[in-house]
Scaffold this active site. Structure first.
Site, PDB file in Angstrom:
ATOM      1  N   GLU A 322       0.842  -1.199   0.000  1.00 49.70           N
ATOM      2  CA  GLU A 322       0.000   0.000   0.000  1.00 49.70           C
ATOM      3  C   GLU A 322       0.882   1.256   0.000  1.00 49.70           C
ATOM      4  OE1 GLU A 322      -4.358   0.275   1.687  1.00 49.70           O
ATOM      5  OE2 GLU A 322      -2.973   0.861   3.261  1.00 49.70           O
ATOM      6  N   HIS A 351       7.265 -27.296   1.835  1.00 52.07           N
ATOM      7  CA  HIS A 351       6.415 -28.394   1.358  1.00 52.07           C
ATOM      8  C   HIS A 351       5.288 -27.851   0.495  1.00 52.07           C
ATOM      9  CE1 HIS A 351       8.490 -31.181   4.045  1.00 52.07           C
ATOM     10  NE2 HIS A 351       8.602 -30.099   4.802  1.00 52.07           N
ATOM     11  N   LYS A 455     -13.751   1.196  -3.587  1.00 51.10           N
ATOM     12  CA  LYS A 455     -14.799   1.522  -2.617  1.00 51.10           C
ATOM     13  C   LYS A 455     -15.965   2.225  -3.316  1.00 51.10           C
ATOM     14  CE  LYS A 455     -11.772   2.198   1.346  1.00 51.10           C
ATOM     15  NZ  LYS A 455     -11.226   3.183   2.251  1.00 51.10           N
TER      16      LYS A 455
HETATM   17  O1  LIG Z   1      -8.823   2.546   9.959  1.00 51.77           O
HETATM   18  P1  LIG Z   1      -9.757   2.766   8.841  1.00 51.77           P
HETATM   19  O2  LIG Z   1      -9.969   4.222   8.545  1.00 51.77           O
HETATM   20  O3  LIG Z   1     -11.045   2.040   9.038  1.00 51.77           O
HETATM   21  O4  LIG Z   1      -9.088   2.187   7.541  1.00 51.77           O
HETATM   22  C1  LIG Z   1      -8.818   0.854   7.363  1.00 51.77           C
HETATM   23  C2  LIG Z   1      -8.025   0.629   6.102  1.00 51.77           C
HETATM   24  O5  LIG Z   1      -8.831   0.892   4.994  1.00 51.77           O
HETATM   25  C3  LIG Z   1      -8.448   1.715   3.934  1.00 51.77           C
HETATM   26  O6  LIG Z   1      -9.086   1.278   2.791  1.00 51.77           O
HETATM   27  C4  LIG Z   1      -6.970   1.931   3.688  1.00 51.77           C
HETATM   28  O7  LIG Z   1      -6.573   1.528   2.409  1.00 51.77           O
HETATM   29  C5  LIG Z   1      -6.102   1.298   4.717  1.00 51.77           C
HETATM   30  O8  LIG Z   1      -4.872   1.970   4.706  1.00 51.77           O
HETATM   31  C6  LIG Z   1      -6.717   1.375   6.073  1.00 51.77           C
HETATM   32  O9  LIG Z   1      -5.848   0.842   7.027  1.00 51.77           O
END
Ligand SMILES: O=P(O)(O)OC[C@H]1O[C@H](O)[C@H](O)[C@@H](O)[C@@H]1O
Length: 529
Positions: A322, A351, A455
């Site tokens: 990332e 293995h 997303k």
């Molecule tokens: O801690 P949060 O804001 O819920 O994020 C949780 C995760 O989701 C995101 O999509 C990011 O790509 C991550 O870097 C992050 O750790």
């Protein structure tokens, strides 16, 4: 290269951090003799950038943020006194809350003590805590930790079944920096319902770690939760394990958070060294650069010879991929950078996929992780003068040799044991190596613009599902094929998505959608039952 020459190379390049007993051996990486000289200039730039970052520069330019995970273990080094205080206060709050929980001063309404932790989080808000829990946990832990780290309903059911009646003694810790991550929101809502079904008041069982005034933060206030711990915009999710994100669950479990912080702090001191050959993070970043030609041409295979470190590769997958997997460099040029990370544990992997490593496509470099201590106490002998741990060493050295014979490069990290200190040190080592490498390839390691696209697209799918369901209910008598439905809801080009949504709806009883088989799969008609 003969074994003798390798030994000389080993002695010449071995890089050690005395304070944590860690060494990095790069003798089996085939860099040219003048490599370090050639990289001196770029490495100087990386040291300068890191120094500026630690002093509070806007090291994440796209998001206009400071990058402060190093202050978490040395708060006195933070650029503002307010930050120093917040970090110190948070560690103190974690300690006193966990102590209160252990002592029963903070207790569940219908049981004497909290004995279980259910951590709800994803990505950086789960991977670090999972690594720590698995690496350092023992049967003597103060509390047992469970995880919801996805929006998979069956995954959650499985965890809830394990908790069973102990839900009444379970403290749920919801972790989300942004406070708006849907998987985590879903996990929280499902957990809340599970408590309700057992007649338990969720708020009396729940704490959060989140950014101030996030959606989650507001939810905790409405629900009168036990407590909220802060997350700051200057800590990235993937480098948050030494903030409340990792410290709270670890301390609740009864683990040595001071040891973790001290190990990281010691590694930070060692990796501020400006002589790359004496700085394991710089050396490692340079080896990544050498192996993949600064283009990520080779994958990073992580092979810890210790079961407790099995989750390290999953943790590093996020930290490295990332951070480094970026389309554009800092000048806006398309570069498509990154290094792929995978691995489980040795000798188990021998293995499974080591066959390909030795004889297949040579598109990787291995990082072996050797742990000197076998176990607490002495071992039995499985053969005269030989223990299981001796075998583990034998398999590690054997595999490393076998790879080298075939021109496969490897590095070896050696630590004395898997303890809070060494784990903190390993985490800090990789954090800084990632930071150095990012400068070597001129990218921003601290944002993740690519994550948003998926997303957003998921949101579009759910919107489409709402329309599909509304239409199915409206036309109760009449079934629809996917083609008809896509046209009816005004998304003819999204027909494949509509088809997948309909199939999923019909495979589950929740929405009461039925399927009527047609002449072929795509003539299937779907109707609200
Ligand atoms: O801690 P949060 O804001 O819920 O994020 C949780 C995760 O989701 C995101 O999509 C990011 O790509 C991550 O870097 C992050 O750790």
């Amino acid at each position: 290269m003969s074994e003798r020459q390798l030994w000389e190379r080993y002695k010449k390049y071995l890089c050690g951090v005395e304070s944590v007993g860690l060494t990095l051996d790069v003798s089996r990486m085939n860099f040219a003799d003048d490599f370090f000289e050639r990289m001196r200039g770029p490495m100087e730039k990386a040291f300068d950038a890191m120094e500026a970052l630690e002093k509070g520069a806007i090291a994440n330019p796209d998001e206009k943020r400071m990058v402060g995970h190093y202050w978490l273990r040395a708060p006195e080094r933070a650029p503002e006194p307010g930050i120093t205080k917040e970090v110190q206060d948070t560690v103190a709050a974690v300690r006193s809350f966990a102590d209160d929980v252990h002592a029963g001063r903070v207790k569940p309404p219908k049981a004497d003590r909290f004995t279980r932790v259910l951590l709800v989080g994803i990505g950086g808000s789960a991977l670090g805590p999972q690594l720590v829990a698995d690496a350092l946990g023992t049967a003597a832990d103060r509390m047992q930790v469970f995880f919801f780290d996805n929006t998979d309903p069956d995954g959650m059911d499985r965890v809830l079944a394990q908790l069973g009646d102990k839900l009444a003694e379970t403290l749920t810790v919801v972790i989300s920096k942004s406070g708006g991550t849907k998987e985590t929101r879903n996990g929280m809502v499902e957990a809340e319902r599970a408590y309700q079904q057992k007649g338990l008041d969720f708020g009396r069982h729940a704490v959060a770690v989140t950014g101030a005034d996030s959606e989650l933060d507001r939810y905790t206030k409405k629900g009168n939760w036990l407590k909220t711990f802060p997350m700051w915009d200057w800590v990235g999710g993937r480098t948050s394990v030494l903030s409340a994100v990792g410290l709270l669950p670890a301390r609740l479990q009864g683990l040595d958070i001071d040891g973790m912080l001290a190990g990281a702090r010691d590694m930070d001191v060692a990796t501020r060294e400006r002589d790359a050959l004496r700085n394991p993070a710089a050396l490692m970043a340079l080896m990544w650069f050498h192996a993949g030609n600064g283009r990520g041409a080779k994958d990073m295979v992580i092979l810890p010879y210790k079961d407790r470190l099995m989750l390290l590769s999953r943790y590093l997958q996020q930290l490295v991929m990332e951070s480094l997997g970026k389309e554009k460099d800092l000048d806006g040029k398309v570069v498509n950078q990154g290094i792929a990370v995978y691995g489980n544990k040795g000798s188990t992997d021998q293995h499974a996929y080591v066959q390909q490593l030795r004889e297949g496509v040579n598109n990787f470099f291995a990082t072996f992780l050797e742990v000197l201590k076998d176990r607490d106490g002495a071992s039995m002998q499985v053969e005269p003068d030989i223990t299981s741990g001796d075998y583990l060493l034998g398999f590690f050295l054997g595999t490393r040799k076998a790879l080298f014979e075939k021109g496969r490069e490897s590095m070896t990290l050696t630590v004395p044991d898997v303890s809070a200190r060494t784990l903190g040190a390993l985490i800090a080592l990789y954090e800084r190596a990632v930071g150095f490498y990012a400068t070597l390839v001129n990218i921003n390691a601290y944002h993740q613009p690519g994550v948003e696209a998926g997303k957003k697209a998921a949101g579009v799918v759910l919107e489409l599902q709402r329309k599909v369901l509304a239409k199915l209910r409206e036309d109760k008598a009449k079934g629809h094929t996917a083609e008809e439905m896509a046209t009816t809801v005004g998304a003819p080009d999204e027909v494949e998505t509509v088809f997948k949504v309909l199939e999923h709806l019909a495979a589950n009883t929740t929405h009461g959608v039925k399927r009527e088989p047609g002449a072929n799969r795509f003539d299937t008609r779907f109707r609200a039952g």
